[in-house]
Enzyme design. Structure first.
Site, mmCIF file in Angstrom:
data_model
loop_
_atom_site.group_PDB
_atom_site.id
_atom_site.type_symbol
_atom_site.label_atom_id
_atom_site.label_comp_id
_atom_site.label_asym_id
_atom_site.label_seq_id
_atom_site.Cartn_x
_atom_site.Cartn_y
_atom_site.Cartn_z
ATOM 1 N N ARG A 86 25.134 15.584 29.041
ATOM 2 C CA ARG A 86 25.148 16.764 28.274
ATOM 3 C C ARG A 86 24.548 17.793 28.803
ATOM 4 O O ARG A 86 23.430 17.876 29.305
ATOM 5 C CB ARG A 86 24.544 16.327 26.870
ATOM 6 C CG ARG A 86 25.122 15.211 26.052
ATOM 7 C CD ARG A 86 24.716 14.936 24.807
ATOM 8 N NE ARG A 86 25.078 13.753 24.225
ATOM 9 C CZ ARG A 86 24.813 13.349 22.652
ATOM 10 N NH1 ARG A 86 23.841 13.976 22.309
ATOM 11 N NH2 ARG A 86 25.363 12.333 22.662
ATOM 12 N N ARG B 137 14.981 15.139 25.993
ATOM 13 C CA ARG B 137 16.146 15.926 25.768
ATOM 14 C C ARG B 137 16.785 16.129 27.448
ATOM 15 O O ARG B 137 16.053 16.811 28.062
ATOM 16 C CB ARG B 137 16.165 17.248 25.274
ATOM 17 C CG ARG B 137 17.279 17.950 25.151
ATOM 18 C CD ARG B 137 17.228 19.307 24.276
ATOM 19 N NE ARG B 137 16.680 18.897 22.804
ATOM 20 C CZ ARG B 137 17.013 18.604 21.795
ATOM 21 N NH1 ARG B 137 18.455 18.391 21.698
ATOM 22 N NH2 ARG B 137 16.314 18.603 20.651
ATOM 23 N N GLU C 58 14.319 12.030 15.856
ATOM 24 C CA GLU C 58 15.707 11.451 16.069
ATOM 25 C C GLU C 58 15.736 10.475 17.271
ATOM 26 O O GLU C 58 15.739 10.779 18.240
ATOM 27 C CB GLU C 58 16.766 12.594 15.953
ATOM 28 C CG GLU C 58 18.128 11.814 15.665
ATOM 29 C CD GLU C 58 19.099 11.989 16.669
ATOM 30 O OE1 GLU C 58 19.616 11.280 17.171
ATOM 31 O OE2 GLU C 58 19.084 13.173 17.298
#
Length: 425
Positions: A261, A276, A348
């Site tokens: 991503r 991330r 999350e």
């Protein structure tokens, strides 16, 4: 993708659902465009029928030597022949415009999804486990990890920001986590393990909703190949353009894959550490079910992901996302958030979503109910079971010891040949 027929039949309900997403009403514009398109279809059908009729009449008129009538009919056929290509071209253009507009509209939220603007409006469903009480100040994973093998500097030097080299003890733990997740989902919960392609075409990404709206979030490789942002893309597209029998359903797939991503919308967020990344591994779950089974399947899938967290002894909570925080293709999403003592907050670690027939319409994935000739669209669901990197972070922070070592959860020790502790180098 939305069904224009349903929008025609329930325009107010469609606009009301869009309003919950914070979007302006669009039913009137969509229906108007569709009416123009359908009028052209009707004109083309009537014109073709009249052209066929007039052509036959020309032959009859000539047989009767009625040249005047034949000439009139021939002029009419010529006019229709000249008009029809323009009608068909305009209808095609309007159809493409309608498809593009429908493709840009997110899925409609189910009735029980809370309305809200962002993550602050998400709804707590349940909490599992009790956060550990430490006899020392717990550290962040990016302080614990480097002596164990999380090499942030080399990864960044090699590939840039948001890339990490995982080596040694950390790499072994990372591998053990992925294997444990796959074994749990396939052996205990009946998911079929797959090794899917990591490169997919545009049509596959359109089917699961990443294209065209989220192209900037993807890494392109070649003229018509993109690296998958999640195995959801590959696994869901297994049923693309297929008509399944009802007896084949449900289908449940799982895979452990790298995910890629660009994090285009995450500038400035989680720039440190392993939270991330541009490249990470995730165990994905995908279910293909009949519409009447999708509600229960959503609960089942979420419970499967929760079971992995429970087995690892990690405190977590289930959140129901509000309309403003929900993904483009989701009709309802549960997020599982794991407790990170170093950050003293929940983060999350899994999203489990039911997409109803939204993706199935984009993929033309259908099934034939028993005893019926007509087909219906399947319902698709997807969820993380779990994100391996973030689970590694959670284990490091929750199982950290004061001396810098990390205890290994019991369920992972068989994957590490009985090793019960990671010692810093």
């Amino acid at each position: 993708m939305h069904d224009i027929r349903l929008i025609r039949e329930n325009p107010n309900a469609f606009d009301a659902a869009l309003a919950k997403r914070g979007l302006a009403p669009s039913a009137a514009a969509l229906v108007s465009l569709d009416e123009r398109r359908r009028a052209l279809i009707t004109e083309a059908q009537i014109g073709q029928a009249r052209r066929n009729e007039a052509s036959k009449a020309i032959g009859a008129a000539k047989a009767q030597k009625d040249e005047a009538t034949a000439a009139t009919l021939m002029a009419e056929v010529a006019a229709l022949k000249e008009r029809m290509p323009a009608v068909e071209a305009e209808e095609k253009t309007l159809g493409e415009q309608l498809t593009a507009l429908l493709a840009a509209i997110p899925n409609l939220p189910l009735a029980d999804v809370p309305e809200g603007a962002d993550e602050d409006d998400n709804q707590l469903v349940a909490e599992h486990g009790t956060p550990r009480t430490f006899g020392f100040a717990p550290k962040l994973h990016d302080d614990i990890g480097p002596p164990l093998g999380l090499d942030f500097e080399t990864g960044a030097a090699m590939s840039g920001a948001r890339f990490t080299l995982v080596r040694g003890r950390a790499a072994k733990l990372h591998r053990a986590l992925g294997q444990f997740m796959l074994d749990t989902l396939s052996e205990q919960h009946g998911y079929e393990e797959c090794v899917p392609p990591l490169l997919v075409k545009y049509d596959a990404l359109f089917g699961t909703g990443q294209m065209p709206k989220f192209a900037e979030d993807l890494f392109k490789a070649g003229d018509d190949h993109w690296l998958i942002p999640t195995a959801e893309v590959s696994l869901t597209n297994i049923v693309r353009e297929k008509i399944l029998s009802e007896q084949e359903l449900p289908l449940r797939f799982t895979a452990l894959t790298p995910c890629f991503r660009s994090e285009a919308g995450a500038a400035g967020r989680d720039t440190r550490g392993f939270i991330r990344q541009h490249q990470f591994e995730k165990v994905e779950m995908v279910s293909i079910v009949t519409p009447d089974a999708s509600e229960d399947e959503h609960e089942r899938m979420t419970a499967c992901a929760e079971g992995v967290l429970d087995a690892l002894g990690l405190p977590f909570r289930r959140m129901k996302l509000c309309t403003g925080d929900m993904g483009f293709t989701a009709a309802r999403t549960y997020d599982l958030e794991v407790w990170l003592p170093g950050q003293a907050r929940y983060r999350e670690i899994s999203s489990c979503s039911t997409c109803t027939d939204f993706q199935a319409r984009r993929m033309n994935a259908r099934y034939r109910p028993d005893g019926e000739k007509a087909t219906r669209f399947v319902h698709t669901l997807n969820g993380s079971g779990l994100a391996v990197g973030r689970t590694l972070v959670a284990v490091l922070e929750n199982y950290q010891q004061e001396d810098g070592s990390v205890a290994i959860p019991d369920v992972l020790q068989p994957y590490l040949k009985g090793l019960n502790r990671l010692e810093p180098a």
